[in-house]
Enzyme design. Structure first.
Site, PDB file in Angstrom:
ATOM      1  N   ASP A  12      34.308  36.568  39.338  1.00 46.22           N
ATOM      2  CA  ASP A  12      35.440  37.050  38.702  1.00 46.22           C
ATOM      3  C   ASP A  12      36.322  38.160  38.829  1.00 46.22           C
ATOM      4  O   ASP A  12      35.505  39.425  38.607  1.00 46.22           O
ATOM      5  CB  ASP A  12      35.498  36.111  36.960  1.00 46.22           C
ATOM      6  CG  ASP A  12      36.266  35.950  36.535  1.00 46.22           C
ATOM      7  OD1 ASP A  12      37.767  36.850  36.273  1.00 46.22           O
ATOM      8  OD2 ASP A  12      36.734  35.168  35.174  1.00 46.22           O
ATOM      9  N   GLN A  13      37.327  37.996  39.162  1.00 49.18           N
ATOM     10  CA  GLN A  13      38.426  38.862  40.180  1.00 49.18           C
ATOM     11  C   GLN A  13      37.809  40.347  40.559  1.00 49.18           C
ATOM     12  O   GLN A  13      37.860  41.216  40.620  1.00 49.18           O
ATOM     13  CB  GLN A  13      38.951  39.530  38.290  1.00 49.18           C
ATOM     14  CG  GLN A  13      40.012  40.687  38.116  1.00 49.18           C
ATOM     15  CD  GLN A  13      39.624  40.900  36.508  1.00 49.18           C
ATOM     16  OE1 GLN A  13      40.546  39.792  36.137  1.00 49.18           O
ATOM     17  NE2 GLN A  13      39.892  42.321  36.533  1.00 49.18           N
ATOM     18  N   CYS A  52      43.677  33.749  35.483  1.00 51.00           N
ATOM     19  CA  CYS A  52      42.070  33.137  36.199  1.00 51.00           C
ATOM     20  C   CYS A  52      41.788  31.653  36.100  1.00 51.00           C
ATOM     21  O   CYS A  52      41.627  30.660  36.748  1.00 51.00           O
ATOM     22  CB  CYS A  52      41.151  33.385  34.232  1.00 51.00           C
ATOM     23  SG  CYS A  52      40.213  34.626  35.193  1.00 51.00           S
ATOM     24  N   HIS A 102      37.555  28.247  32.685  1.00 49.16           N
ATOM     25  CA  HIS A 102      38.581  28.293  31.271  1.00 49.16           C
ATOM     26  C   HIS A 102      39.259  27.671  31.554  1.00 49.16           C
ATOM     27  O   HIS A 102      40.322  26.987  32.133  1.00 49.16           O
ATOM     28  CB  HIS A 102      39.157  29.723  32.136  1.00 49.16           C
ATOM     29  CG  HIS A 102      40.415  30.569  31.755  1.00 49.16           C
ATOM     30  ND1 HIS A 102      40.515  31.664  31.466  1.00 49.16           N
ATOM     31  CD2 HIS A 102      40.300  30.043  29.969  1.00 49.16           C
ATOM     32  CE1 HIS A 102      41.336  32.027  29.891  1.00 49.16           C
ATOM     33  NE2 HIS A 102      41.054  31.003  29.439  1.00 49.16           N
ATOM     34  N   ASP A 288      37.421  33.967  41.922  1.00 48.70           N
ATOM     35  CA  ASP A 288      39.050  32.909  41.730  1.00 48.70           C
ATOM     36  C   ASP A 288      39.974  33.610  41.411  1.00 48.70           C
ATOM     37  O   ASP A 288      41.073  33.489  42.671  1.00 48.70           O
ATOM     38  CB  ASP A 288      39.092  33.094  39.533  1.00 48.70           C
ATOM     39  CG  ASP A 288      38.994  33.889  38.905  1.00 48.70           C
ATOM     40  OD1 ASP A 288      38.219  34.762  39.572  1.00 48.70           O
ATOM     41  OD2 ASP A 288      39.315  33.835  37.698  1.00 48.70           O
ATOM     42  N   HIS A 289      40.355  35.843  41.669  1.00 45.72           N
ATOM     43  CA  HIS A 289      41.490  36.012  42.146  1.00 45.72           C
ATOM     44  C   HIS A 289      40.941  37.569  42.085  1.00 45.72           C
ATOM     45  O   HIS A 289      39.943  37.675  41.864  1.00 45.72           O
ATOM     46  CB  HIS A 289      42.517  35.988  41.346  1.00 45.72           C
ATOM     47  CG  HIS A 289      41.552  35.958  39.521  1.00 45.72           C
ATOM     48  ND1 HIS A 289      41.539  38.030  39.281  1.00 45.72           N
ATOM     49  CD2 HIS A 289      41.797  35.470  38.997  1.00 45.72           C
ATOM     50  CE1 HIS A 289      41.312  37.779  37.880  1.00 45.72           C
ATOM     51  NE2 HIS A 289      41.211  36.338  38.060  1.00 45.72           N
TER      52      HIS A 289
END
Length: 501
Positions: A12-13, A52, A102, A288-289
């Site tokens: 994540d991130q 997310c 999420h 995800d990003h």
């Protein structure tokens, strides 16, 4: 046909700018570096949306946010949208998820047969933005810069507790898969919440980056010199509420890098278990990003600049030679790629995805189509879109001036070329492409209607008895270990793997 097992490792991130060709040399990430050495590495992979829930719904379905209607972190992911878990399960796979995805809404499975953990974030409509109140900050859930000023060391946190469990459950699942009688191929998705802020790490990982040159703050960009969307993000993060010093920035970056090493360790545990249990699998690694990490004065995500929108993407699979591919691709390409690698007909997948399989690109077929991105959540006042094609990135929002960057020659995106006569044809091309792809007034109306509906529903459901949608993992204690409806001898033999050694 014999279908391959599939292991999907998601973080994540994690910004793709730190993965120019696998992990950057300064990162202490030996397991991801070893995976990169045997994988196809997509240097210019982009999220479908830099937030997310929209990013994950797009990643799982192969559809952009306008099509999934997951516009923000509190928009329901509808049960009738096929995901890669549905496609694989329909083709005979066992499908399991350990960790974060999420999902918002009462469906917390979306094709997964087994979900081993709950989620780390809420599943209801409480985090709904409101375009009717532009500039209003919702303090209890909006980002703020406390993640930067509060960076440091801790041995346990909310996020560490979560990811420790994600890795543990994934390892146990791999053990179960190795010794079960179920002949079906499996797909296991393991999704960590790190290195997402807050930038707090265990000492053993924090100390790996003490005095690293990469801790130095990026070149600052004053608020008055930012584009309008960046200014709205700064306001949404309450940038005037906390003073962020260069020391804070160094500590935040150190915590971020440390948590990359932490999650690399967890991935190492999973890959070691895969090897120890003598199982083989296609392995896909993705985020995800991204994370701005102070670039352009910005933190977190929610924009289309390289730090936030570019992600690492690596695939290790039989028949795909290890290599670096520079062609821009998208996370919405993952679902058709997994189906292609699993031997599922692309004709069956095509109606349900906006993406394309990456297998032809990885085996020599050129690709020139642009990568599309959408964002319609907090910090915006109307949906914004972007296209990445060749050397160029074009960002369009009806409320703001256009942005055009030559990312190949200007990777820090310092020079907007919209007013440069030499880029006039490129700009005209992208404007025509956006006009053909998106009806932005209609998109805006859809988002506003969705937000308004959810505000009514959320306020109603929080009045009186509250029934949460959060996933509750089901673990029947009466079916674990030894119980008296079992034969002890059979149990001990069946739970041992490998046997006879």
């Amino acid at each position: 046909m014999t279908r391959p097992n599939i292991l999907i490792l998601m973080v994540d991130q994690l910004t793709g700018t730190l993965f120019p060709d696998g992990p950057a040399p300064f990162l202490q990430a030996p397991n991801l570096r070893a995976l990169a050495a045997r994988a196809v590495r997509f240097q210019n992979a982009y999220t479908a949306s830099p937030l997310c829930a929209p990013a994950r719904a797009a990643f799982m379905s192969g559809q952009l946010p306008r099509r999934t209607r997951v516009y923000d972190n509190a928009a329901e992911f509808a049960s009738d949208i096929p995901t890669y878990a549905h496609h694989l399960r329909r083709a005979g796979y066992q499908t399991a998820l350990s960790g974060k995805m999420h999902f918002v809404g009462p469906d917390q499975l979306h094709g997964f047969e087994d979900r081993l953990t709950t989620d780390i974030y809420p599943a209801d409509f409480g985090w709904t933005p409101d375009y009717r109140k532009p500039g209003e900050r919702i303090d209890w859930w909006y980002h703020n810069l406390g993640s930067v000023t509060g960076a440091g060391v801790a041995e346990i946190t909310n996020q560490l507790e979560y990811d420790d469990d994600v890795a543990h459950q994934a390892v146990q699942k791999l053990y179960d898969l190795s010794r079960q009688a179920d002949p079906r191929p499996w797909s296991l998705t393991v999704s960590f919440t790190h290195p997402h802020d807050p930038f707090v790490a265990r000492r053993k990982y924090w100390d790996l980056y003490e005095n690293a040159a990469e801790l130095e703050p990026p070149a600052p960009l004053a608020y008055d010199d930012m584009d309008p969307h960046s200014q709205r993000l700064m306001d949404a993060c309450d940038w005037r509420g906390l003073e962020v010093t260069p020391g804070h920035i160094r500590r935040a970056r150190q915590g971020y890098f440390a948590n990359i090493s932490y999650v690399d360790d967890k991935i190492g545990e999973i890959l070691a278990t895969l090897t120890a249990t003598r199982q083989e699998a296609i392995i896909l690694f993705v985020s995800d990003h991204g994370e701005m990490l102070g670039r352009r004065g910005l933190w977190f995500k929610m924009n289309f600049f390289e730090g936030a929108s570019r992600v690492p993407l690596m695939i290790a699979a039989p028949g795909l030679d290890p290599q670096r591919i520079d062609t821009p691709v998208s996370t919405i390409d993952v679902t058709p790629t997994l189906c292609d690698l699993a031997g599922i007909s692309m004709d069956d997948i095509a109606p349900w995805t906006d993406g394309q399989s990456l297998v032809p690109l990885a085996t020599g077929t050129p690709r020139t189509t642009p990568v599309a991105m959408e964002y319609a959540a907090e910090g915006t006042i109307t949906p914004m879109v972007a296209l990445r094609q060749g050397a160029w990135k074009y960002i369009h929002c009806p409320a703001d001036p256009d942005l055009l960057y030559d990312v190949t020659n200007d990777p820090d995106e310092t020079t907007n070329l919209c007013d440069d006569p030499r880029a006039a044809d490129i700009l005209a091309h992208f404007r025509a492409e956006v006009a053909a792809r998106w009806d932005l007034p209609a998109y805006d109306a859809e988002v506003r209607q969705s937000q308004a509906r959810r505000w009514v529903v959320y306020e109603a459901l929080r009045n009186g008895a509250y029934y949460p949608w959060d996933h509750q993992p089901l673990r029947a204690a009466s079916e674990r270990y030894m119980r008296n409806h079992m034969d002890l001898n059979v149990l001990e033999d069946s739970k041992r793997f490998p046997r006879g050694e």
